[in-house]
Design an enzyme around this catalytic site. Structure first.
Site, PDB file in Angstrom:
ATOM      1  N   GLU A 105       0.838  -1.205   0.000  1.00 50.51           N
ATOM      2  CA  GLU A 105       0.000   0.000   0.000  1.00 50.51           C
ATOM      3  C   GLU A 105       0.867   1.247   0.000  1.00 50.51           C
ATOM      4  OE1 GLU A 105      -2.342  -0.355   3.561  1.00 50.51           O
ATOM      5  OE2 GLU A 105      -2.939  -2.403   3.015  1.00 50.51           O
ATOM      6  N   LYS A 107       2.172   4.656   1.560  1.00 51.72           N
ATOM      7  CA  LYS A 107       2.278   5.201   2.918  1.00 51.72           C
ATOM      8  C   LYS A 107       1.927   6.680   2.840  1.00 51.72           C
ATOM      9  CE  LYS A 107       5.419   5.424   6.888  1.00 51.72           C
ATOM     10  NZ  LYS A 107       4.685   6.474   7.463  1.00 51.72           N
ATOM     11  N   ASP A 120       1.290  10.404   3.710  1.00 52.07           N
ATOM     12  CA  ASP A 120       2.029  11.276   4.618  1.00 52.07           C
ATOM     13  C   ASP A 120       1.093  12.321   5.212  1.00 52.07           C
ATOM     14  OD1 ASP A 120       4.154  12.187   6.002  1.00 52.07           O
ATOM     15  OD2 ASP A 120       5.144  13.171   4.314  1.00 52.07           O
ATOM     16  N   TYR A 163      -7.138   2.349   5.887  1.00 48.19           N
ATOM     17  CA  TYR A 163      -6.299   1.206   5.512  1.00 48.19           C
ATOM     18  C   TYR A 163      -6.239   0.094   6.554  1.00 48.19           C
ATOM     19  CZ  TYR A 163      -3.117   4.426   8.003  1.00 48.19           C
ATOM     20  OH  TYR A 163      -2.555   5.294   8.891  1.00 48.19           O
ATOM     21  N   LYS A 206      10.526   3.532   3.543  1.00 48.54           N
ATOM     22  CA  LYS A 206      10.401   4.971   3.290  1.00 48.54           C
ATOM     23  C   LYS A 206      11.283   5.401   2.125  1.00 48.54           C
ATOM     24  CE  LYS A 206       9.940   7.241   7.363  1.00 48.54           C
ATOM     25  NZ  LYS A 206       9.162   8.328   7.970  1.00 48.54           N
ATOM     26  N   CYS A 222      16.958  47.385   5.971  1.00 49.30           N
ATOM     27  CA  CYS A 222      16.067  46.961   4.894  1.00 49.30           C
ATOM     28  C   CYS A 222      16.826  47.055   3.566  1.00 49.30           C
ATOM     29  CB  CYS A 222      14.818  47.835   4.847  1.00 49.30           C
ATOM     30  SG  CYS A 222      13.786  47.488   3.404  1.00 49.30           S
ATOM     31  N   CYS A 276      14.867  50.009   1.398  1.00 49.03           N
ATOM     32  CA  CYS A 276      14.776  51.415   1.798  1.00 49.03           C
ATOM     33  C   CYS A 276      15.842  51.820   2.809  1.00 49.03           C
ATOM     34  CB  CYS A 276      13.388  51.719   2.346  1.00 49.03           C
ATOM     35  SG  CYS A 276      13.123  51.041   3.994  1.00 49.03           S
ATOM     36  N   CYS A 308      10.768  45.342   8.335  1.00 47.06           N
ATOM     37  CA  CYS A 308      11.151  46.702   8.014  1.00 47.06           C
ATOM     38  C   CYS A 308      10.032  47.594   8.560  1.00 47.06           C
ATOM     39  CB  CYS A 308      11.286  46.876   6.503  1.00 47.06           C
ATOM     40  SG  CYS A 308      11.351  48.621   6.056  1.00 47.06           S
ATOM     41  N   CYS A 331       8.559  52.439   2.365  1.00 41.46           N
ATOM     42  CA  CYS A 331       9.371  51.369   1.785  1.00 41.46           C
ATOM     43  C   CYS A 331       8.657  50.833   0.535  1.00 41.46           C
ATOM     44  CB  CYS A 331       9.566  50.281   2.831  1.00 41.46           C
ATOM     45  SG  CYS A 331      10.529  48.896   2.248  1.00 41.46           S
TER      46      CYS A 331
HETATM   47  S1  IVH Z   1      -0.912   0.550   8.794  1.00 40.89           S
HETATM   48  C1  IVH Z   1      -0.248  -1.252  13.153  1.00 40.89           C
HETATM   49  N1  IVH Z   1      -0.989   1.568   6.391  1.00 40.89           N
HETATM   50  O1  IVH Z   1       2.302   5.441   8.877  1.00 40.89           O
HETATM   51  C2  IVH Z   1       0.098  -0.378  12.023  1.00 40.89           C
HETATM   52  N2  IVH Z   1      -0.132   2.937   8.124  1.00 40.89           N
HETATM   53  O2  IVH Z   1       4.819   4.940  10.375  1.00 40.89           O
HETATM   54  C3  IVH Z   1      -1.036   0.301  11.410  1.00 40.89           C
HETATM   55  N3  IVH Z   1       0.478   5.215   7.401  1.00 40.89           N
HETATM   56  O3  IVH Z   1       0.941   5.132  12.089  1.00 40.89           O
HETATM   57  C4  IVH Z   1      -0.664   1.270  10.365  1.00 40.89           C
HETATM   58  N4  IVH Z   1      -0.097   4.970   5.297  1.00 40.89           N
HETATM   59  O4  IVH Z   1      -0.107   6.872  10.423  1.00 40.89           O
HETATM   60  C5  IVH Z   1      -0.645   1.787   7.667  1.00 40.89           C
HETATM   61  N5  IVH Z   1      -1.198   2.317   4.203  1.00 40.89           N
HETATM   62  C6  IVH Z   1      -0.861   2.555   5.473  1.00 40.89           C
HETATM   63  C7  IVH Z   1      -0.328   3.791   5.909  1.00 40.89           C
HETATM   64  C8  IVH Z   1       0.031   3.945   7.253  1.00 40.89           C
HETATM   65  C9  IVH Z   1       0.378   5.810   6.206  1.00 40.89           C
HETATM   66  C10 IVH Z   1       1.005   5.882   8.603  1.00 40.89           C
HETATM   67  C11 IVH Z   1       0.209   5.623   9.845  1.00 40.89           C
HETATM   68  C12 IVH Z   1       1.142   4.884  10.747  1.00 40.89           C
HETATM   69  C13 IVH Z   1       2.466   5.368  10.267  1.00 40.89           C
HETATM   70  C14 IVH Z   1       3.574   4.393  10.645  1.00 40.89           C
END
Ligand code: IVH
Length: 671
Positions: free
Chosen positions: A113, A115, A117, A225, A312, A406, A409, A424, A430
Site C-alpha cells: 500500500e 504510505k 504522509d 487502511y 520509506k 532593509c 529602503c 522593516c 518602503c
Molecule cells: S498501517 C499497526 N498503512 O504510517 C500499524 N499505516 O509509520 C497500522 N500510514 O501510524 C498502520 N499509510 O499513520 C498503515 N497504508 C498505510 C499507511 C500507514 C500511512 C502511517 C500511519 C502509521 C504510520 C507508521
C-alpha cells in the site's frame, strides 16, 4: 412519517450520495448548482422543523464556530506504529524473518500500500454511524477530534447498505491534498503569515484546530487502511478493505497483492517514480502480511506489529553551491531570505533558489559564504536547504551575517519579541511595502480593481500612486501617457476604481491589509462594529471579545487604527467615498449589546441538544463572547445537567459565578 420529515430525509440521502460520489469516488454526477440548491432547500426545511434535527445531516458538515477542548479518550485497541526502513537489504531481512516465523514452506501474500504522509486517525462506528474519531496521541489515549472529523466530507457519517458490522473501528490517514495546501499557504501569505512547511504539518494542525468551521474549510481528505474488530469479516486484509469500501469508505486503489518480496520491490520502484503525479504526498510504501491468521501467528513486539513494515523513500536530495542571498520584503514588512544557488536537477525541475525562512534558520544551519548545501523537495512548493557540507567549505569563508537594514529602503530592521522574522518598520515609504499593499488592495477578494502588478509598479514609479488612497485621485489622462497604456485601458482602470466605491465595508476592511485580518476576521469585525469609527474607537478588550478574534488580532487592529498614518489614510478613503459602514441588515450581527464585553461558557446538557445551541446563540445575539475553557477572563458559566467537571472546578477555584439556565434567562430579561 410527516411530509416535511420525509422530504428532509430524502434531501439528506440525496446530498450524502452526492458527497460520496464527489469526495470518495471522485465521480460527481450533479452540478455544483444543483447541489447548492438542494442544500439550501434542506437548510430551510431544517430551520422550519427543528424537531427533525440530526447531527449527521450533511448540512452540519460546515462545522461550528464554537471553540472546543479535546478530551483524551482511551483507544479500544492500542494504536501502534510501524517499523520502518530505507534499505532494500533490511526489507529482505524482514521478509526472511517472516518466512522463519511461519511454518516452513507456508505460502503468504503481502498487501502493498501507499504510505500516506498525513496524520493517523481511528474512527469508531456503531450501527452504521460515526460515533468517535481519535488521534493517535501516545498510542494508548488519543484526542477526541470527532467534531472536526465530521466536517471531512470523504468520511461517511452514515454507512451505505446494511452489510456492515454493528460495531467496529477503522483506521487511516487524514491528509491535505496539494491543491488545498497551496490554497491555504496563499491565504496565509495574504494575511502576512509565514507559509506552512508541508502537507503533513498542515493536516495535523488543521485537525487540532479548536474551531470545526475552520477545519471544514481546509479541504482535508482521508484514506482508510486498517479495519479492527474482535472478529473480522474475512481472513484477508485486502478483502476486508474491499468490504469497507462498499460501506462507503475511501480506500485506495493503488495497492497490490504481492506473492514474494521481488514483487514488493517492483511496487516500491514503480511508486518511487510515479509518486510525483499523485495529488497528495506519500513518504513510502507499507507492506503487510495479508492473512489475519498468519498475522496472529506473527504477533507484535512492544511497539510494532511483526507482520508489517514501512519502506520509506529517501527524500530527493541534491547538492548546490550558495551564490548569494536575496532578502525579500513583503507587504507587511516581513523580510524573507532566499538563497540563490548553482542550478541543479531535483525531482524533475531545475532548482536555482531555496528558502532560508529566517535569521534563526540560517544560524542553525551554520551557513557560510560559498557553502555547498543539500536541498530537498518534499511536498513543499519551494525547496528547502537541509544541511551544509562543512567538509567542502572554502578557506576564508565567513559565517552569513543577517542584514540589519532593509535591503530596499535602508531602514533599520526590527524583530518583535517571540517572533522569528525581522520587519522593516518603514511601512509608509518602503517601496515593496507600498506596492504590496496596493497589490493586495486591488485583488478580487478585496476591492476587485482591474489592475495588474506591472501597472501598479508603473503608477508607483511615476509618483502617481504612493498609497492606496492615491488610486482614487487617478485620472485617465494621468495613466494614458505611461508605457504600454492607452486611452481605452486608462479609462477602464479609472472606471474599475470608481466601481470599487460600492464594495461593502467588510471587504474594504480586508483590503486595508491589516496584518492577520483575513477575509473571515474582517467579516466578523465589520458585522460586530458595523462602521469604521466604532471599530477605530474599540478597546483591545472589546475587539478581543468578538467571536473568532483572538488577542493577537485584537492588538494588531488596535495598533493599526491608532497609527497617525492610517488615521489620515482612512480619512482620505472616506472622502473618496468608500463604504465604511455596513449597510445591509445583517442577520448574523448582534441584535443587542446586553452581554457586550462578557465572556461566557455554556456547559453540560440541557433539555435537548438544540437548547444548548439556542443558549449559545442568545449569547452571540447579545454580543457576548462564547469561551471554550474557563480562565480569569470568564464572566460566568451557564451550567446544565452534568456540566464539565474540570470547568466547574476551575470556575470555583477562580470564584467565577456558575448559574443555571433559568438564572441566565432571568438575567437576560432583567438586563
Ligand atoms: S498501517 C499497526 N498503512 O504510517 C500499524 N499505516 O509509520 C497500522 N500510514 O501510524 C498502520 N499509510 O499513520 C498503515 N497504508 C498505510 C499507511 C500507514 C500511512 C502511517 C500511519 C502509521 C504510520 C507508521
Amino acid at each position: 412519517m410527516t411530509q416535511p420529515e420525509h422530504k428532509i430525509r430524502q434531501l439528506r440521502d440525496f446530498l450524502d450520495d452526492c458527497n460520496y460520489k464527489y469526495y470518495v469516488l471522485a465521480r460527481p454526477d450533479v452540478s455544483d448548482y444543483e447541489y447548492d440548491m438542494k442544500m439550501r432547500e434542506l437548510q430551510d426545511l431544517e430551520a422550519q422543523y427543528p424537531e427533525y434535527d440530526d447531527p449527521d445531516s450533511p448540512s452540519h458538515r460546515v462545522g461550528s464556530d464554537v471553540n472546543q477542548e479535546f478530551q483524551q479518550v482511551e483507544h479500544r485497541y492500542p494504536m501502534l506504529s510501524l517499523a520502518n526502513t530505507y534499505s532494500e537489504g533490511e526489507l529482505r531481512d524482514f521478509d526472511a524473518r517472516i518466512r522463519k516465523l511461519l511454518p516452513e514452506g507456508e505460502e503468504f501474500q503481502y498487501s502493498c500500500e501507499l504510505k500516506f504522509d498525513g496524520t493517523s486517525i481511528s474512527l469508531t462506528y456503531h450501527d452504521g454511524r460515526l460515533v468517535r474519531a481519535l488521534t493517535r496521541g501516545d498510542g494508548q489515549k488519543g484526542d477526541d477530534v470527532t467534531q472536526n472529523v465530521r466536517t471531512i466530507k470523504s468520511i461517511p457519517l452514515r454507512l451505505n447498505g446494511s452489510g456492515y458490522p454493528d460495531d467496529f473501528e477503522i483506521r487511516g490517514e487524514i491528509l491535505m491534498p496539494h491543491d488545498s495546501f497551496q490554497r491555504l499557504n496563499a491565504e496565509r501569505l495574504e494575511i502576512g503569515e509565514q507559509p506552512l512547511a508541508n502537507c503533513r504539518n498542515a493536516a495535523a494542525g488543521a485537525l487540532k484546530t479548536q474551531n470545526s468551521a475552520a477545519v471544514a474549510k481546509r479541504g482535508l481528505d482521508c484514506y482508510l487502511y486498517y479495519l479492527l474488530m474482535d472478529t473480522l469479516p474475512t481472513d484477508s486484509h485486502t478483502d476486508n478493505l474491499a468490504l469497507a469500501k462498499s460501506w462507503g469508505f475511501k480506500v485506495s486503489d493503488n495497492t497490490k497483492l504481492a506473492r514474494n518480496i521481488d514483487e514488493v520491490w517492483d511496487f516500491i520502484n514503480y511508486w518511487d517514480n510515479e509518486r510525483e503525479k499523485l495529488p497528495y504526498d506519500i513518504d513510502g510504501i507499507v507492506l503487510k502480511v495479508d492473512s489475519m491468521t498468519q498475522r496472529d501467528r506473527l504477533g507484535f513486539t512492544a511497539k510494532t506489529p511483526r507482520w508489517a513494515i514501512a519502506y520509506k523513500f529517501k527524500a530527493e536530495e541534491a547538492a548546490a553551491k550558495l551564490l548569494s542571498i536575496d532578502y525579500q520584503v513583503g507587504r507587511t514588512g516581513i523580510v524573507t531570505p532566499v538563497a540563490n544557488l548553482t542550478p541543479v536537477h531535483l525531482a524533475g525541475t531545475i532548482v536555482k533558489r531555496a528558502t532560508l525562512n529566517n535569521a534563526d534558520f540560517i544560524q542553525n544551519l551554520g551557513l557560510h559564504t560559498g557553502d555547498t548545501v543539500y536541498i530537498e523537495k518534499g511536498g513543499e512548493i519551494i525547496p528547502k536547504i537541509t544541511r551544509v557540507d562543512e567538509t567542502l567549505r572554502e578557506p576564508g569563508a565567513t559565517p552569513i551575517k543577517y542584514i540589519d537594514k532593509c535591503p530596499v529602503c535602508g531602514a533599520t530592521l526590527v524583530r518583535n519579541d517571540g517572533e522569528a522574522g525581522y520587519y522593516c518598520p518603514n511601512y509608509e515609504n518602503c517601496p515593496p511595502q507600498i506596492m504590496g499593499k496596493v497589490i493586495h488592495f486591488v485583488t478580487r477578494k478585496a476591492m476587485d480593481i482591474n489592475c495588474g502588478e506591472a501597472t501598479i509598479e508603473q503608477l508607483y514609479n511615476a509618483h502617481l500612486v504612493n498609497d492606496i488612497a492615491d488610486l482614487y485621485s487617478l485620472k485617465a489622462s494621468d495613466i494614458e501617457p505611461l508605457e504600454r497604456q492607452g486611452r481605452k485601458s486608462a479609462e477602464n482602470l479609472v472606471q474599475s476604481i470608481e466601481k470599487s466605491k460600492q464594495v461593502p465595508f467588510d471587504r474594504v476592511l480586508y483590503a486595508l491589509g491589516i496584518r492577520y485580518v483575513g477575509e473571515g476576521a474582517a467579516r466578523v469585525l465589520a458585522r460586530k462594529f458595523r462602521d469604521i469609527d466604532a471599530l477605530a474607537s474599540a478597546s483591545t478588550d472589546a475587539l478581543a471579545a468578538t467571536n473568532e478574534i483572538g488577542e493577537t488580532i485584537a492588538a494588531t487592529v488596535f495598533e493599526w487604527m491608532h497609527n497617525e498614518v492610517n488615521i489620515r489614510l482612512i480619512q482620505r478613503l472616506k472622502e473618496a467615498g468608500l463604504q465604511f459602514v455596513l449597510d445591509v441588515a445583517d442577520d448574523d450581527a448582534p441584535k443587542s449589546d446586553r452581554l457586550a464585553g462578557k465572556n461566557i461558557i455554556v456547559t453540560g446538557s440541557f433539555a435537548t441538544p438544540q437548547r444548548r445551541a439556542e443558549l449559545e446563540k442568545m449569547v452571540e445575539d447579545n454580543d457576548g463572547k462564547l469561551q471554550s475553557g474557563v480562565n480569569a477572563k470568564t464572566t460566568f458559566v451557564v451550567a446544565g445537567a452534568k456540566p464539565g467537571a474540570s470547568k466547574v472546578q476551575k470556575a470555583e477555584k477562580l470564584g467565577i459565578k456558575i448559574i443555571t439556565e433559568e438564572e441566565f434567562l432571568a438575567m437576560m430579561e432583567k438586563e
